[in-house]
Design an enzyme around this catalytic site. Structure first.
Site, PDB file in Angstrom:
ATOM      1  N   ASN A 187      14.191  -2.086  17.432  1.00 38.32           N
ATOM      2  CA  ASN A 187      14.933  -1.151  18.292  1.00 38.32           C
ATOM      3  C   ASN A 187      14.055  -0.298  19.212  1.00 38.32           C
ATOM      4  OD1 ASN A 187      13.774   0.419  16.375  1.00 38.32           O
ATOM      5  ND2 ASN A 187      15.639   1.485  15.746  1.00 38.32           N
TER       6      ASN A 187
ATOM      7  N   ASP B  77       9.080  -2.930  -3.821  1.00 39.42           N
ATOM      8  CA  ASP B  77       7.988  -2.074  -4.267  1.00 39.42           C
ATOM      9  C   ASP B  77       8.595  -0.810  -4.872  1.00 39.42           C
ATOM     10  OD1 ASP B  77       5.464  -0.791  -4.437  1.00 39.42           O
ATOM     11  OD2 ASP B  77       4.812  -1.717  -2.559  1.00 39.42           O
TER      12      ASP B  77
ATOM     13  N   ASP C 140       4.005   0.192  -8.389  1.00 36.33           N
ATOM     14  CA  ASP C 140       2.877   0.962  -7.867  1.00 36.33           C
ATOM     15  C   ASP C 140       2.116   1.652  -9.002  1.00 36.33           C
ATOM     16  OD1 ASP C 140       1.653   1.899  -5.325  1.00 36.33           O
ATOM     17  OD2 ASP C 140       2.227   3.882  -6.063  1.00 36.33           O
TER      18      ASP C 140
ATOM     19  N   GLU D 232       0.681  -3.109 -10.080  1.00 32.04           N
ATOM     20  CA  GLU D 232      -0.554  -2.706  -9.422  1.00 32.04           C
ATOM     21  C   GLU D 232      -1.365  -1.940 -10.455  1.00 32.04           C
ATOM     22  OE1 GLU D 232      -2.511  -0.219  -5.741  1.00 32.04           O
ATOM     23  OE2 GLU D 232      -0.898   0.618  -6.920  1.00 32.04           O
TER      24      GLU D 232
ATOM     25  N   HIS E 295      -2.547  -3.560   1.839  1.00 27.75           N
ATOM     26  CA  HIS E 295      -2.428  -2.417   2.754  1.00 27.75           C
ATOM     27  C   HIS E 295      -3.358  -1.256   2.409  1.00 27.75           C
ATOM     28  CE1 HIS E 295      -0.085  -1.546  -0.752  1.00 27.75           C
ATOM     29  NE2 HIS E 295       0.021  -0.284  -0.392  1.00 27.75           N
ATOM     30  N   ASP E 296      -4.174  -1.423   1.387  1.00 32.70           N
ATOM     31  CA  ASP E 296      -5.050  -0.325   0.952  1.00 32.70           C
ATOM     32  C   ASP E 296      -6.533  -0.575   1.196  1.00 32.70           C
ATOM     33  OD1 ASP E 296      -2.954   1.248  -0.021  1.00 32.70           O
ATOM     34  OD2 ASP E 296      -3.098   0.423  -2.054  1.00 32.70           O
TER      35      ASP E 296
HETATM   36  O1  TEU Z   1      -2.417   2.602  -4.405  1.00 34.63           O
HETATM   37  C1  TEU Z   1      -3.155   3.071  -5.498  1.00 34.63           C
HETATM   38  C2  TEU Z   1      -4.564   3.416  -5.237  1.00 34.63           C
HETATM   39  O2  TEU Z   1      -5.233   3.838  -6.151  1.00 34.63           O
HETATM   40  C3  TEU Z   1      -5.028   3.316  -3.842  1.00 34.63           C
HETATM   41  O3  TEU Z   1      -4.472   4.451  -3.296  1.00 34.63           O
HETATM   42  C4  TEU Z   1      -6.503   3.309  -3.561  1.00 34.63           C
HETATM   43  O4  TEU Z   1      -7.212   4.091  -4.431  1.00 34.63           O
HETATM   44  C5  TEU Z   1      -6.730   3.825  -2.185  1.00 34.63           C
HETATM   45  O5  TEU Z   1      -5.943   3.089  -1.289  1.00 34.63           O
HETATM   46  C6  TEU Z   1      -8.168   3.719  -1.773  1.00 34.63           C
HETATM   47  O6  TEU Z   1      -8.339   4.455  -0.606  1.00 34.63           O
HETATM   48  C7  TEU Z   1      -1.035   2.671  -4.434  1.00 34.63           C
HETATM   49  C8  TEU Z   1      -0.475   2.173  -3.117  1.00 34.63           C
HETATM   50  O7  TEU Z   1      -0.810   0.825  -2.936  1.00 34.63           O
HETATM   51  C9  TEU Z   1      -0.971   3.061  -2.017  1.00 34.63           C
HETATM   52  O8  TEU Z   1      -0.594   2.608  -0.749  1.00 34.63           O
HETATM   53  C10 TEU Z   1      -0.411   4.441  -2.275  1.00 34.63           C
HETATM   54  O9  TEU Z   1      -0.905   5.334  -1.305  1.00 34.63           O
HETATM   55  C11 TEU Z   1      -0.767   4.943  -3.662  1.00 34.63           C
HETATM   56  O10 TEU Z   1      -0.554   3.973  -4.672  1.00 34.63           O
HETATM   57  C12 TEU Z   1       0.097   6.115  -4.023  1.00 34.63           C
HETATM   58  O11 TEU Z   1       1.412   5.703  -4.215  1.00 34.63           O
HETATM   59 CA    CA Z   2      12.221   0.323  14.602  1.00 32.21          CA
END
Ligand code: TEU
Ligand code: CA
Length: 534
Positions: free
Chosen positions: A25, A100, A201, A262, A326-327
């Site tokens: 959008n 998630d 998570d 995780e 994504h981390d």
């Molecule tokens: O990640 C857990 C985690 O320990 C990570 O945050 C990691 O230590 C960090 O990315 C390093 O910089 C999970 C999720 O995948 C993350 O995206 C969340 O921010 C976090 O938990 C809190 O919910």
């Molecule tokens: Ca959008």
């Protein structure tokens, strides 16, 4: 009788970071209708399931990992009906959908927390982790992963509450039975709604030490105060097993549902994630071992990490493998060495898709997407906001999916929430689909190979070369038939190779023609060769 395929064991999972996948959008943020419109692309990759990072209602302090309503969908991603449509549209295409769920903590705006903090004696007063203490004198030395102390003073209760992440992410008290039951209801709600699985998570953070003992000192990966402690008291408490048994029996009441945990560690010891699979049938179905995310480019190190993980998994359990999420910086960036990153990326792709265990792909991994450097003024991630430049934060691995060579890579008609990687004119779906030799087509044929070949799905994993001389090779064996995988981690031609490959049939290769037979004069391994032989 051939063994039956189970989607979460023998399939491939594709992770989507919804903000960055496709914007329907023009507000610059990816959304659920956007994902729906790309399901044919996803199904066309040959993957079996998608996992969406959180799309529940959230004030977005941690971009959805701070949930204020576990049933509603955040309006930025669409309407609640859009999510039901997504489930239906996935199932139409034989795709499973993994949600998630973030239950170590909620948002500080969740009604549970609002009630909990309102007084010391309300019905939910014990649903979060409250401790007495004088203002300025913290209950213990625990630090928040995203900066500062893990304790926040609350003026109303005149107590501290625990938050292992942001202060906007208060930790739930899993030692409280009413809280547990309330969370289980949220699980049932989504199982009834038709979700096939959950990614849980930081599952190993759920239960904390009963006595809240101080963590001992340690040398960490980063010089952040949080990393200068050994986290033995704020994670991995034995009571977690009971909780996982409970959740497992809820899931087992439904048809072929799955949960992947995780499990986050500092020391990369695979025994930890493995322990939460119980006897392989009574706790998590799958657990993440992140050790490969922190390796240097070294065949021996890869071998050791993968081998110890596969061997740590309980007998009836099942491994899974993940190289990007994504981390952490994308694998293309972590192992990117001048112009060798593409060759390395292909070696990694063959490794991931020929291992014993469920492969998890991160959106764009199939295109060869890399991190982009995010200038300070564009940083969104709380980790980057707090610590830039060490670490820089996680925005770099969350840039928009690259669909076309056109404006904003076809991700949005508006202003993208994060800048795109400049390589999108070359690295994008449209361009790569047309190029037989592209990363994307490489991935697609690998996934096809994995799907067609029962040995890759069911076979055992028998190491042949453990990384010596930069070669990682292994057999996969099933019903007396075997495949041989050979990976050269170096840019050098290898003449002395661990196993004679002459007369074997090439099933898949970076360098050799598929279906050809290896001749006697071809018994060597090309630089960065990755080949699957019959
Ligand atoms: O990640 C857990 C985690 O320990 C990570 O945050 C990691 O230590 C960090 O990315 C390093 O910089 C999970 C999720 O995948 C993350 O995206 C969340 O921010 C976090 O938990 C809190 O919910
Ligand atoms: Ca959008």
């Amino acid at each position: 009788m051939p063994e039956k395929k189970i989607w979460w064991k023998h399939g491939v999972v594709y992770q989507i970071y919804p903000r960055s996948f496709y914007d329907s959008n023009g507000d610059g943020i990816g959304d659920i209708p956007g994902i729906i419109s790309k399901l044919d692309y996803i199904a066309g990759l040959g993957v079996d399931a998608i996992w969406l990072s959180p799309v529940n209602m959230s004030p977005m302090f941690d971009f959805g990992y701070d949930v204020s309503d576990y049933r509603e969908i955040d309006p930025i991603f669409g309407k609640t009906e859009d999510y039901s449509t997504l489930i239906k549209e996935c199932h139409k295409r034989d795709l499973k959908i993994i949600m998630d769920l973030v239950f170590n903590h909620s948002s500080h705006l969740h009604p549970w927390f609002i009630e909990s903090r309102s007084s010391r004696n309300n019905p939910k007063s014990d649903w979060y982790i409250w401790r007495d203490g004088k203002k300025g004198k913290y209950p213990n030395n625990w630090m928040g992963e995203f900066g500062g102390r893990a304790w926040e003073w609350d003026e109303v209760r005149e107590q501290y509450y625990l938050h292992l992440f942001l202060k906007e992410q208060p930790d739930l008290n899993w030692r409280n039975n009413e809280l547990r039951q309330a969370v289980y209801e949220e699980f049932r709600y989504w199982l009834d709604a038709g979700v096939d699985g959950f990614r849980l998570d930081v599952i190993n953070f759920f239960v904390k030490d009963k006595e809240f003992r101080n963590n001992p000192f340690a040398i960490g990966r980063y010089p952040r105060p949080h990393d200068m402690q050994k986290h033995i008291y704020n994670r991995n408490q034995p009571e977690l097993h009971d909780i996982l048994h409970d959740i497992r029996s809820i899931l087992d009441g439904y048809d072929s549902r799955m949960m992947v945990g995780e499990t986050f560690a500092d020391d990369m010891n695979p025994a930890m994630p493995a322990s939460y699979m119980g006897d392989g049938s009574d706790e998590l179905h799958l657990a993440f071992d992140f050790s490969t995310m922190f390796l240097q480019w070294d065949a021996k190190k890869f071998f050791n990490s993968i081998n110890s993980w596969i061997n740590a998994v309980p007998n009836n359990g099942w491994p899974c493998h993940v190289f990007s999420n994504h981390d952490q910086p994308r694998s293309m960036t972590r192992f990117g060495k001048r112009n060798e990153s593409e060759s390395r990326g292909k070696v990694l792709a063959v490794l991931l898709l020929t291992l014993k265990g469920t492969p998890f792909l991160y959106y764009g991994e199939e295109l060869g997407m890399a991190n982009r450097h995010i200038p300070k003024k564009h940083i969104h991630d709380p980790v980057g906001l707090k610590y830039w430049p060490i670490p820089v934060g996680r925005d770099g691995e969350r840039t928009p999916m690259q669909w076309t060579p056109g404006i904003n890579a076809g991700f949005t008609a508006g202003e993208p929430w994060l800048p795109l990687n400049n390589n999108y004119t070359k690295v994008n779906v449209q361009t790569e689909l047309k190029d037989e030799k592209s990363f994307l087509n490489f991935y697609k044929s690998l996934i096809k190979l994995r799907k067609r070949n029962d040995i890759l799905a069911f076979g055992s994993w028998e190491p042949v070369n453990k990384g010596e001389d930069d070669i990682l090779s292994y057999r996969r064996i099933y019903n007396n038939r075997e495949l041989l995988v050979i990976l050269n981690f170096s840019s050098k031609l290898k003449k002395k190779i661990p196993v004679d490959i002459t007369n074997r049939k090439v099933l898949f290769s970076t360098h050799r023609t598929a279906d050809s037979i290896v001749g006697t004069d071809e018994n060597y391994i090309y630089p960065y060769e990755a080949t699957v032989l019959m």
